[in-house]
Scaffold this motif. Structure first.
Motif, PDB file in Angstrom:
ATOM      1  N   ARG A 295     -30.454 -42.119  14.932  1.00 56.90           N
ATOM      2  CA  ARG A 295     -30.348 -43.227  14.008  1.00 56.90           C
ATOM      3  C   ARG A 295     -29.441 -43.713  13.153  1.00 56.90           C
ATOM      4  O   ARG A 295     -29.010 -44.696  13.620  1.00 56.90           O
ATOM      5  CB  ARG A 295     -32.153 -43.145  13.643  1.00 56.90           C
ATOM      6  CG  ARG A 295     -32.874 -42.937  13.918  1.00 56.90           C
ATOM      7  CD  ARG A 295     -33.778 -43.501  13.453  1.00 56.90           C
ATOM      8  NE  ARG A 295     -36.049 -42.740  14.556  1.00 56.90           N
ATOM      9  CZ  ARG A 295     -36.637 -43.474  13.727  1.00 56.90           C
ATOM     10  NH1 ARG A 295     -36.941 -43.992  13.082  1.00 56.90           N
ATOM     11  NH2 ARG A 295     -37.556 -42.805  14.383  1.00 56.90           N
ATOM     12  N   GLU A 296     -28.609 -43.392  12.452  1.00 56.13           N
ATOM     13  CA  GLU A 296     -27.851 -43.257  11.591  1.00 56.13           C
ATOM     14  C   GLU A 296     -26.529 -43.469  12.887  1.00 56.13           C
ATOM     15  O   GLU A 296     -26.064 -44.538  12.727  1.00 56.13           O
ATOM     16  CB  GLU A 296     -27.021 -41.816  10.889  1.00 56.13           C
ATOM     17  CG  GLU A 296     -28.567 -41.836   9.485  1.00 56.13           C
ATOM     18  CD  GLU A 296     -28.005 -40.630   8.481  1.00 56.13           C
ATOM     19  OE1 GLU A 296     -28.522 -40.202   8.202  1.00 56.13           O
ATOM     20  OE2 GLU A 296     -27.569 -39.350   9.628  1.00 56.13           O
TER      21      GLU A 296
ATOM     22  N   THR B 200     -34.656 -50.229   4.692  1.00 53.71           N
ATOM     23  CA  THR B 200     -34.036 -48.928   5.645  1.00 53.71           C
ATOM     24  C   THR B 200     -32.767 -48.879   6.233  1.00 53.71           C
ATOM     25  O   THR B 200     -32.339 -47.663   5.962  1.00 53.71           O
ATOM     26  CB  THR B 200     -35.513 -49.151   6.943  1.00 53.71           C
ATOM     27  OG1 THR B 200     -36.889 -49.385   5.987  1.00 53.71           O
ATOM     28  CG2 THR B 200     -34.804 -48.076   7.024  1.00 53.71           C
TER      29      THR B 200
ATOM     30  N   TYR C 229     -29.938 -45.990   5.323  1.00 54.17           N
ATOM     31  CA  TYR C 229     -29.371 -44.867   6.152  1.00 54.17           C
ATOM     32  C   TYR C 229     -27.706 -45.624   5.964  1.00 54.17           C
ATOM     33  O   TYR C 229     -26.756 -44.451   6.018  1.00 54.17           O
ATOM     34  CB  TYR C 229     -29.932 -45.950   7.773  1.00 54.17           C
ATOM     35  CG  TYR C 229     -30.847 -45.476   8.210  1.00 54.17           C
ATOM     36  CD1 TYR C 229     -31.503 -43.918   8.513  1.00 54.17           C
ATOM     37  CD2 TYR C 229     -31.814 -46.350   8.512  1.00 54.17           C
ATOM     38  CE1 TYR C 229     -32.189 -43.340   9.464  1.00 54.17           C
ATOM     39  CE2 TYR C 229     -33.322 -45.449   9.696  1.00 54.17           C
ATOM     40  CZ  TYR C 229     -32.751 -44.190   9.702  1.00 54.17           C
ATOM     41  OH  TYR C 229     -34.608 -43.805  10.099  1.00 54.17           O
TER      42      TYR C 229
END
Length: 219
Positions: free
Chosen positions: A149-150, A176, A180
């Protein structure tokens, strides 16, 4: 007569992502065989299943999925992703995808799901929760400790998207996304967006543009 292996085309913008998926599938090449790997290239061969890896793709635009659904070369289309936002799943189903698979699936279940789609079933995985991706997957930045996801967020930033656009495309809240980004900066040791983009360009976060035909002796 033995049944011929299912032919699969892998589609995404990033070679490293697709090669990781290819290595997983290759363990089961008596059942599923890769016909081609496409990074920003249109399908060339007619295949049983197209596996669309959603890493760093503009999922909220939905354009790429529609193109694959309409392609005469794709008998079935599967989306392979960590992002199970209800709107994304519903949109993919409305467009006609035959599978929406989680990257948290163990390899044997992943292959079984491809076979089920090929046999005519519609397969939608359960949301992955906090489960880790199947062993063997890869993505840019993994060696530096970035999660998928990062890495996806860094890829979108490297492509020039704002925080608001990243939020829209990933269906993550703005806060969010900011969290990140802070984690990404720490892991790659940068302090600004410009530095992050330059680091991304130098470390494989720019989309690739090529095709790999007949990967490892595929059809």
């Amino acid at each position: 007569m033995p049944q011929a292996p299912i032919t699969v085309a892998l589609v995404d913008d990033y070679d490293v992502v697709l090669l990781g998926v290819a290595k997983i599938i290759d363990q089961y090449r008596d059942r599923v065989i890769i016909a081609e790997i496409d990074t920003n290239q249109p399908l060339r061969d007619t295949v049983d299943v197209v596996l669309y890896d959603a890493f760093a793709q503009p999922e909220s635009d939905r354009e790429e999925i529609g193109v694959l659904i309409r392609s005469p070369c794709a008998r079935k289309v599967i989306v392979y992703t960590w992002n199970f936002h209800p709107e994304l799943v519903e949109s993919a189903q409305r467009q006609g995808v035959h599978g929406y698979l989680s990257k948290a699936l163990p390899a044997r279940e992943f292959i079984a799901a491809i076979e089920a789609v090929h046999a005519g079933e519609i397969v939608i995985s359960d949301p992955p929760g906090r489960a880790r991706p199947v062993t063997g997957l890869d993505w840019p930045g993994r060696g530096e400790g970035l999660t998928e996801r990062e890495s996806e967020i860094l890829a979108l930033i490297t492509q020039g998207h704002s925080n608001a656009e990243v939020s829209s495309r990933t269906f993550l809240s703005p806060n969010t996304v900011k969290s990140y980004i802070r984690a990404i900066y720490r892991k790659i040791d940068v302090s600004s967006r410009t530095q992050a983009v330059l680091w991304g360009v130098d470390n494989g976060f720019s989309p690739d543009h090529r095709r790999i035909d007949h990967w490892r002796g595929g059809p």
